[in-house]
Design a protein around this motif. Structure first.
Motif, PDB file in Angstrom:
ATOM      1  N   GLU A  55      -8.149  -2.942  10.862  1.00  0.00           N
ATOM      2  CA  GLU A  55      -6.740  -2.652  10.603  1.00  0.00           C
ATOM      3  C   GLU A  55      -6.257  -3.524   9.462  1.00  0.00           C
ATOM      4  O   GLU A  55      -6.607  -4.686   9.360  1.00  0.00           O
ATOM      5  CB  GLU A  55      -5.891  -2.945  11.844  1.00  0.00           C
ATOM      6  CG  GLU A  55      -6.053  -1.924  12.925  1.00  0.00           C
ATOM      7  CD  GLU A  55      -5.053  -2.132  14.043  1.00  0.00           C
ATOM      8  OE1 GLU A  55      -3.946  -2.650  13.774  1.00  0.00           O
ATOM      9  OE2 GLU A  55      -5.389  -1.789  15.168  1.00  0.00           O
ATOM     10  N   LYS A  56      -5.467  -2.936   8.630  1.00  0.00           N
ATOM     11  CA  LYS A  56      -4.881  -3.674   7.524  1.00  0.00           C
ATOM     12  C   LYS A  56      -3.363  -3.550   7.633  1.00  0.00           C
ATOM     13  O   LYS A  56      -2.832  -2.453   7.675  1.00  0.00           O
ATOM     14  CB  LYS A  56      -5.363  -3.100   6.197  1.00  0.00           C
ATOM     15  CG  LYS A  56      -4.929  -3.901   4.999  1.00  0.00           C
ATOM     16  CD  LYS A  56      -5.555  -3.350   3.738  1.00  0.00           C
ATOM     17  CE  LYS A  56      -5.180  -4.208   2.555  1.00  0.00           C
ATOM     18  NZ  LYS A  56      -5.778  -3.706   1.318  1.00  0.00           N
ATOM     19  N   THR A  57      -2.701  -4.685   7.706  1.00  0.00           N
ATOM     20  CA  THR A  57      -1.250  -4.691   7.825  1.00  0.00           C
ATOM     21  C   THR A  57      -0.650  -5.074   6.477  1.00  0.00           C
ATOM     22  O   THR A  57      -1.041  -6.061   5.860  1.00  0.00           O
ATOM     23  CB  THR A  57      -0.801  -5.704   8.892  1.00  0.00           C
ATOM     24  OG1 THR A  57      -1.433  -5.380  10.126  1.00  0.00           O
ATOM     25  CG2 THR A  57       0.695  -5.686   9.067  1.00  0.00           C
TER      26      THR A  57
END
Length: 100
Positions: free
Chosen positions: A10-12
């Motif tokens: 996941e990339k925030t």
């Protein structure tokens, strides 16, 4: 491959937004002397005498004037300081804070 073997990364992404500006507005009245308004602008908003005089004339002729823009907390604090100062001197100067 089973579902247990799948990995998800996941990339925030954070987007920072500047806080909104709020206008400190002096309202004209017929009882607060122009000299007090000028001195108030100098004292609370670091206007010089020429700027304060010009803004006071604008407030008088237009019925109100935006004297400064700040984030909400500072605008509220400045408005409160001016109102307290006016009351201590016996003047009904009204100062509002509005979203700019």
């Amino acid at each position: 491959m089973s579902d247990a073997d799948i990995q998800v990364k996941e990339k925030t992404i954070q987007i920072l937004k500047e806080p909104g500006k709020w206008a400190v507005i002096y309202m004209n009245d017929e009882k607060t002397p122009m000299d007090f308004v000028i001195q108030s602008l100098i004292k609370h908003f670091s206007y010089n005498n020429e700027q304060a005089t010009k803004m006071t004339e604008t407030i008088h002729t237009e019925g109100k004037g935006v004297v400064a823009l700040y984030n909400f907390e500072i605008a509220e604090q400045k408005a409160t300081e001016v109102k307290v100062d006016a009351v201590q001197h016996g003047f009904p100067l009204d100062v509002k804070v509005e979203n700019a």
